[in-house]
Scaffold this active site. Structure first.
Site, short mmCIF file in Angstrom:
data_model
loop_
_atom_site.label_atom_id
_atom_site.label_comp_id
_atom_site.label_asym_id
_atom_site.label_seq_id
_atom_site.Cartn_x
_atom_site.Cartn_y
_atom_site.Cartn_z
N TYR A 135 32.73 20.71 29.49
CA TYR A 135 32.05 19.41 29.52
C TYR A 135 32.29 18.62 28.24
O TYR A 135 32.33 17.39 28.27
CB TYR A 135 30.54 19.59 29.70
CG TYR A 135 30.05 19.54 31.11
CD1 TYR A 135 30.56 20.40 32.07
CD2 TYR A 135 29.06 18.64 31.49
CE1 TYR A 135 30.09 20.37 33.38
CE2 TYR A 135 28.59 18.60 32.78
CZ TYR A 135 29.11 19.46 33.72
OH TYR A 135 28.63 19.42 35.00
N LYS A 190 33.99 34.30 34.07
CA LYS A 190 35.26 34.40 34.81
C LYS A 190 36.23 35.11 33.88
O LYS A 190 37.32 34.63 33.57
CB LYS A 190 35.73 32.99 35.22
CG LYS A 190 36.91 32.96 36.17
CD LYS A 190 36.58 33.46 37.58
CE LYS A 190 37.84 33.59 38.41
NZ LYS A 190 37.62 34.26 39.70
N ASP A 222 32.69 33.63 41.06
CA ASP A 222 32.92 33.53 42.51
C ASP A 222 32.03 34.52 43.27
O ASP A 222 31.41 34.18 44.28
CB ASP A 222 34.41 33.72 42.86
CG ASP A 222 35.06 34.92 42.18
OD1 ASP A 222 34.42 35.54 41.30
OD2 ASP A 222 36.21 35.25 42.53
N ASP A 246 26.19 24.38 36.23
CA ASP A 246 26.03 23.15 37.01
C ASP A 246 26.14 23.47 38.50
O ASP A 246 25.31 23.09 39.31
CB ASP A 246 27.11 22.14 36.59
CG ASP A 246 27.05 20.85 37.41
OD1 ASP A 246 25.94 20.35 37.62
OD2 ASP A 246 28.12 20.37 37.83
N ASP A 250 22.86 24.14 41.53
CA ASP A 250 22.73 23.37 42.78
C ASP A 250 22.67 24.33 43.97
O ASP A 250 21.88 24.14 44.90
CB ASP A 250 23.91 22.41 42.98
CG ASP A 250 23.61 21.00 42.48
OD1 ASP A 250 22.83 20.87 41.52
OD2 ASP A 250 24.15 20.04 43.06
C1 IPM Z 1 23.29 18.00 36.33
C2 IPM Z 1 24.16 16.85 36.74
C3 IPM Z 1 24.93 16.36 35.52
C4 IPM Z 1 25.81 17.49 35.05
C5 IPM Z 1 25.74 15.07 35.71
C6 IPM Z 1 24.87 13.95 36.22
C7 IPM Z 1 26.44 14.66 34.45
O1 IPM Z 1 25.01 17.23 37.77
O2 IPM Z 1 22.42 17.80 35.44
O3 IPM Z 1 23.44 19.09 36.87
O4 IPM Z 1 26.93 17.68 35.56
O5 IPM Z 1 25.39 18.23 34.17
MG MG Z 2 24.61 19.17 38.53
#
Ligand code: IPM
Ligand code: MG
Length: 356
Positions: A135, A190, A222, A246, A250
């Protein structure tokens, strides 16, 4: 106690408004100051993270953040896009430790896309390193390839990197968090392919020797993605780098039925923190009054616990959220037959009432 409130874009203003009401109802002495961020700030002043907003955030004890982003800004130069606001806050405030709990509330077991028995009682904590990795690694950009499959072709590149101290400090955070809960850390890497993550694995293993009471295992990313949907309850604390965190956070959020329920905290070494829902700005439902404010309200609870030293107030908020779920109130994202559909404001009001 100074709290900076940065509502942002999309559903951000609606959901932070409910969390602010809940904070104000607690009879604690807060100074709350609001500032624009993301697309809203770009519209107002030409920059997603204006100086004044950054200064307010830096001087606050804690930041309550809504969400940023809208497709209409996708064509802007990268430094002007709304996402740069959250990345800039993480970087300038040194918010390296991101806590993303994924808890399946009893009443929402059936809202999960997984079988109820796989997620009932689920309580995992993803700890994502937030200021390093690909990042933020330099160099990055576009250039002409000098080697590889197509020398002379236009190419884009990023740099994945971690220094030892960056890995050590997030590993300590993970082991200490595990000591307060299931005493198990899974480090996700990884290492079979990437130098950066072989180093990650080695350093986490070393730090782990200082925590003999915590069990440590390692998993390739993975496989971790697969185990999260196969047997999510095998995890307690998961620690990983910025990009894997990240993605996996999710994925983990959806196990719980709705990303609309999940709070998050991003802390620096001074326990100053930014608190935001795990979900995004959802421009498709913005302004309709249907967004779920619970993730933001629960983020305010995390703020009270981690940055403001008010654990009882945090408990009160969390109990109130459980109470409204038990009453059967549901925003559309978590609605199921037999429950009562409510909007953003009604949900916020219900939490206020349940605070007692
Ligand atoms: C998160 C989001 C952010 C990230 C974006 C909005 C930059 O997806 O906080 O998970 O990738 O960290
Ligand atoms: Mg995110």
């Amino acid at each position: 106690m100074n709290i900076a409130v940065l509502p942002g874009d999309g559903i951000g203003p609606e959901i932070t408004a409910e969390a602010v009401k809940v904070l104000k109802a607690l009879d604690l002495k807060f100074e709350l100051e609001e500032a624009p961020v993301g697309g809203a700030a770009y519209e107002a002043s030409g920059h997603p993270l204006p100086e004044t907003t950054l200064r307010l955030a830096q001087s606050a004890d804690a930041i309550l953040f809504g969400a940023v982003g809208d497709w209409k800004y996708d064509k802007l130069d990268r430094p002007l896009r709304p996402e740069q606001a959250i990345l800039g806050l993480r970087k300038h405030l040194g918010l390296f430790a991101n806590f993303r709990p994924a808890i399946c509330y009893e009443q929402l077991t059936h809202a999960s896309s997984l079988k109820p028995e796989l997620v009932a009682g689920l309580d995992i904590l993803i700890i994502r390193e937030l200021t390093g990795d690909i990042y933020f690694g330099q160099p990055r950009g576009r250039r002409t390839a000098v080697d590889g499959h197509f020398p002379g072709a236009e190419e884009a590149f990023d740099t994945m990197r971690y220094t030892r101290p960056e890995i050590e400090r997030i590993a300590h955070v993970a082991f200490q968090a595990a000591q307060k809960r299931g005493k198990k850390v899974t480090s996700v890497d990884k290492a079979n392919v990437l130098e950066t993550f072989q180093f990650w694995k080695d350093v986490v293993t070393e730090v782990g020797q200082q925590y003999p009471d915590v069990a440590l295992d390692h998993m390739y990313v993975d496989n971790a993605a697969m185990q999260l949907v196969k047997a999510p309850k095998r995890f307690d604390v998961v620690v990983t780098g910025n990009m894997f965190g990240d993605i996996l956070s999710d994925e983990a959020s959806m196990l719980t039925g709705s990303i609309g329920m999940l709070p998050s905290a991003s802390l620096n070494d001074k326990k100053q923190g930014l608190y935001e829902p795990s979900h995004g700005s959802a421009p498709d439902i913005a302004g309709q009054g249907v967004a779920n404010p619970l993730a933001t309200i629960l983020s305010a609870a995390m703020m009270l616990r981690f940055s403001l030293n008010q654990p009882e107030a945090a408990d009160r908020i969390e109990a109130a959220v459980k109470a409204v779920l038990a009453q059967g109130l549901r925003t559309p994202d978590i609605h199921s037959p037999g429950t009562t559909r409510v909007g953003t404001r009604e949900m916020g009001e219900a939490v206020l009432k349940a605070l007692g």
